[in-house]
Design an enzyme around this catalytic site. Structure first.
Site, PDB file in Angstrom:
ATOM      1  N   ASN A  10      38.091  44.415  34.902  1.00 29.79           N
ATOM      2  CA  ASN A  10      37.653  43.428  33.901  1.00 29.79           C
ATOM      3  C   ASN A  10      37.067  42.261  34.679  1.00 29.79           C
ATOM      4  O   ASN A  10      37.804  41.483  35.281  1.00 29.79           O
ATOM      5  CB  ASN A  10      38.862  42.973  33.067  1.00 29.79           C
ATOM      6  CG  ASN A  10      38.519  41.813  32.152  1.00 29.79           C
ATOM      7  OD1 ASN A  10      37.345  41.532  31.913  1.00 29.79           O
ATOM      8  ND2 ASN A  10      39.539  41.143  31.644  1.00 29.79           N
ATOM      9  N   TRP A  11      35.739  42.168  34.655  1.00 34.20           N
ATOM     10  CA  TRP A  11      35.084  41.135  35.466  1.00 34.20           C
ATOM     11  C   TRP A  11      35.108  39.758  34.803  1.00 34.20           C
ATOM     12  O   TRP A  11      34.671  38.781  35.384  1.00 34.20           O
ATOM     13  CB  TRP A  11      33.646  41.560  35.802  1.00 34.20           C
ATOM     14  CG  TRP A  11      33.585  42.445  37.025  1.00 34.20           C
ATOM     15  CD1 TRP A  11      34.572  43.258  37.503  1.00 34.20           C
ATOM     16  CD2 TRP A  11      32.485  42.592  37.925  1.00 34.20           C
ATOM     17  NE1 TRP A  11      34.154  43.891  38.647  1.00 34.20           N
ATOM     18  CE2 TRP A  11      32.867  43.511  38.928  1.00 34.20           C
ATOM     19  CE3 TRP A  11      31.200  42.053  37.996  1.00 34.20           C
ATOM     20  CZ2 TRP A  11      32.021  43.886  39.977  1.00 34.20           C
ATOM     21  CZ3 TRP A  11      30.345  42.429  39.032  1.00 34.20           C
ATOM     22  CH2 TRP A  11      30.768  43.334  40.013  1.00 34.20           C
ATOM     23  N   LYS A  12      35.568  39.702  33.560  1.00 32.11           N
ATOM     24  CA  LYS A  12      35.625  38.416  32.836  1.00 32.11           C
ATOM     25  C   LYS A  12      34.274  37.702  32.950  1.00 32.11           C
ATOM     26  O   LYS A  12      33.248  38.362  32.882  1.00 32.11           O
ATOM     27  CB  LYS A  12      36.774  37.555  33.372  1.00 32.11           C
ATOM     28  CG  LYS A  12      38.091  38.319  33.491  1.00 32.11           C
ATOM     29  CD  LYS A  12      39.257  37.411  33.737  1.00 32.11           C
ATOM     30  CE  LYS A  12      40.471  38.235  34.099  1.00 32.11           C
ATOM     31  NZ  LYS A  12      41.706  37.486  33.973  1.00 32.11           N
ATOM     32  N   HIS A  93      42.134  40.935  24.545  1.00 39.48           N
ATOM     33  CA  HIS A  93      42.590  40.336  25.811  1.00 39.48           C
ATOM     34  C   HIS A  93      43.254  38.993  25.506  1.00 39.48           C
ATOM     35  O   HIS A  93      42.791  38.247  24.640  1.00 39.48           O
ATOM     36  CB  HIS A  93      41.403  40.161  26.761  1.00 39.48           C
ATOM     37  CG  HIS A  93      41.842  39.849  28.161  1.00 39.48           C
ATOM     38  ND1 HIS A  93      42.283  38.594  28.534  1.00 39.48           N
ATOM     39  CD2 HIS A  93      41.948  40.623  29.263  1.00 39.48           C
ATOM     40  CE1 HIS A  93      42.621  38.626  29.822  1.00 39.48           C
ATOM     41  NE2 HIS A  93      42.437  39.844  30.283  1.00 39.48           N
ATOM     42  N   GLU A  95      43.178  36.255  26.954  1.00 43.20           N
ATOM     43  CA  GLU A  95      42.318  35.070  27.087  1.00 43.20           C
ATOM     44  C   GLU A  95      41.533  34.843  25.799  1.00 43.20           C
ATOM     45  O   GLU A  95      41.252  33.703  25.429  1.00 43.20           O
ATOM     46  CB  GLU A  95      41.403  35.233  28.311  1.00 43.20           C
ATOM     47  CG  GLU A  95      42.205  35.060  29.601  1.00 43.20           C
ATOM     48  CD  GLU A  95      41.623  35.720  30.835  1.00 43.20           C
ATOM     49  OE1 GLU A  95      40.448  36.144  30.800  1.00 43.20           O
ATOM     50  OE2 GLU A  95      42.360  35.825  31.831  1.00 43.20           O
ATOM     51  N   GLU A 163      49.634  43.684  29.369  1.00 43.01           N
ATOM     52  CA  GLU A 163      49.310  42.614  30.311  1.00 43.01           C
ATOM     53  C   GLU A 163      50.175  41.389  30.033  1.00 43.01           C
ATOM     54  O   GLU A 163      49.849  40.590  29.142  1.00 43.01           O
ATOM     55  CB  GLU A 163      47.840  42.218  30.166  1.00 43.01           C
ATOM     56  CG  GLU A 163      46.868  43.326  30.460  1.00 43.01           C
ATOM     57  CD  GLU A 163      45.527  42.772  30.912  1.00 43.01           C
ATOM     58  OE1 GLU A 163      45.077  43.166  31.995  1.00 43.01           O
ATOM     59  OE2 GLU A 163      44.952  41.924  30.219  1.00 43.01           O
ATOM     60  N   GLY A 169      46.169  36.789  36.752  1.00 37.61           N
ATOM     61  CA  GLY A 169      45.529  35.854  37.668  1.00 37.61           C
ATOM     62  C   GLY A 169      46.488  34.964  38.439  1.00 37.61           C
ATOM     63  O   GLY A 169      46.070  33.997  39.076  1.00 37.61           O
ATOM     64  N   SER A 208      47.603  40.863  37.820  1.00 38.82           N
ATOM     65  CA  SER A 208      47.762  40.759  39.279  1.00 38.82           C
ATOM     66  C   SER A 208      47.996  42.103  39.953  1.00 38.82           C
ATOM     67  O   SER A 208      48.686  42.174  40.975  1.00 38.82           O
ATOM     68  CB  SER A 208      48.863  39.759  39.644  1.00 38.82           C
ATOM     69  OG  SER A 208      48.509  38.457  39.197  1.00 38.82           O
ATOM     70  N   GLY A 229      41.764  42.561  36.999  1.00 37.95           N
ATOM     71  CA  GLY A 229      40.822  41.451  37.007  1.00 37.95           C
ATOM     72  C   GLY A 229      40.324  41.158  38.406  1.00 37.95           C
ATOM     73  O   GLY A 229      39.420  41.811  38.929  1.00 37.95           O
ATOM     74  N   GLY A 230      40.948  40.180  39.058  1.00 42.30           N
ATOM     75  CA  GLY A 230      40.480  39.692  40.361  1.00 42.30           C
ATOM     76  C   GLY A 230      40.242  40.785  41.394  1.00 42.30           C
ATOM     77  O   GLY A 230      39.243  40.746  42.126  1.00 42.30           O
TER      78      GLY A 230
HETATM   79  C1  PEP Z   1      42.937  40.799  33.360  1.00 37.59           C
HETATM   80  O1  PEP Z   1      42.317  39.781  33.144  1.00 37.59           O
HETATM   81  O2  PEP Z   1      42.870  41.720  32.531  1.00 37.59           O
HETATM   82  C2  PEP Z   1      43.731  40.884  34.581  1.00 37.59           C
HETATM   83  C3  PEP Z   1      44.638  41.810  34.650  1.00 37.59           C
HETATM   84  O3  PEP Z   1      43.478  39.955  35.554  1.00 37.59           O
HETATM   85  P1  PEP Z   1      44.141  39.895  37.037  1.00 37.59           P
HETATM   86  O4  PEP Z   1      44.147  41.300  37.566  1.00 37.59           O
HETATM   87  O5  PEP Z   1      43.214  38.995  37.802  1.00 37.59           O
HETATM   88  O6  PEP Z   1      45.494  39.357  36.874  1.00 37.59           O
END
Ligand code: PEP
Length: 246
Positions: A10-12, A93, A95, A163, A169, A208, A229-230
């Site tokens: 997920n590149w957000k 999500h 966010e 999640e 993050g 994470s 994500g990251g």
């Molecule tokens: C996400 O935003 O779906 C996510 C899991 O981010 P991260 O891996 O950066 O925690």
């Protein structure tokens, strides 16, 4: 029940055309791990350019509107994502639940709209730290899942992503026992709603996940992959997560 692992980046709100080479590098890693279904949910501005490529990772969007068209400034319909070349979309999500005030009912409607347009769906759920600390995370997230689950949910077009909001993050993750308990609770909740189909449905872990913890997380019986994500933003960081899935 053996379920093919699904690993989705997920590149957000990250990624410009300059990053298309990184996407191609991730494609090559996906090709090298055919046992794993790999995807990238990109900013809408990159979906068309990224989906022009051959093979490799599938391309998805990060949200869609529940309506097919209309007066919704700034929004994208599922049909628009399909026309741009997306085959999957994330809905719910945390966010978006937080920043855009999306409710469980909105998310179920978005999932149905995505399905009607021919998209596959990753439906996200997860608890806040307050809920986790209060000791009722499984009950709260199971209820959230059942309230967000669209009618007709089936494993060939829908996957769940658990999640924990406090893990996204932050570099913090729940204990392996807590992840196992949650995934098993979510599968039981699914079974209560969709019966035997629950056994086929993939439940991803997100929050994470990275090359250091992916092997342990993926080894949990009810963890069927990851939403990342990251650690999905570069091929170098994403490769060990994909490799951990198979
Ligand atoms: C996400 O935003 O779906 C996510 C899991 O981010 P991260 O891996 O950066 O925690």
């Amino acid at each position: 029940m053996s379920r093919r692992k699904l690993v989705v980046g997920n590149w957000k709100m990250n990624g410009m055309r300059a990053h298309l080479a990184e996407i191609e590098a991730i494609d090559r890693i996906a090709d090298a791990h055919p046992a794993v279904e790999v995807g990238l949910c990109l900013p809408a501005t990159l979906v068309m350019a990224a989906s022009d490529k051959q093979g490799g990772a599938f391309i998805g969007g990060q949200d869609c509107h529940m309506n097919a068209n209309g007066a919704h400034t700034g929004c994208l319909s599922a049909q628009m994502l399909v026309e741009a070349g997306a085959t999957w979309v994330i809905v719910g999500h945390s966010e978006r639940r937080q920043d855009q005030g999306e409710t469980d009912a909105h998310i179920a409607a978005k999932a149905l709209a995505a399905r009607a347009a021919g998209l596959k769906v990753i439906l996200c759920v997860g608890e806040s730290l307050d809920v986790r600390d209060a000791g009722n995370a499984e009950a709260v997230v199971s209820a959230q899942l059942l309230a967000s689950l669209p009618d007709g949910a089936a494993a060939d077009w829908l996957a769940i992503a658990y999640e924990p909001i406090w893990a996204i993050g932050t570099g913090r993750i729940p204990t392996m026992e807590a992840v196992a308990m949650m995934h098993s609770a979510l599968r039981a909740a699914l079974a209560g709603r969709i019966g035997a189909e629950a056994d086929k449905m993939r439940i991803l872990y997100g929050g994470s996940m990275n090359g250091d913890n992916a092997t342990e997380l993926m080894a949990i019986a009810d963890v069927d992959g990851g939403l990342v994500g990251g650690a999905s933003l570069t091929a170098a960081k994403f490769e060990p997560v994909i490799a951990a899935a198979g």
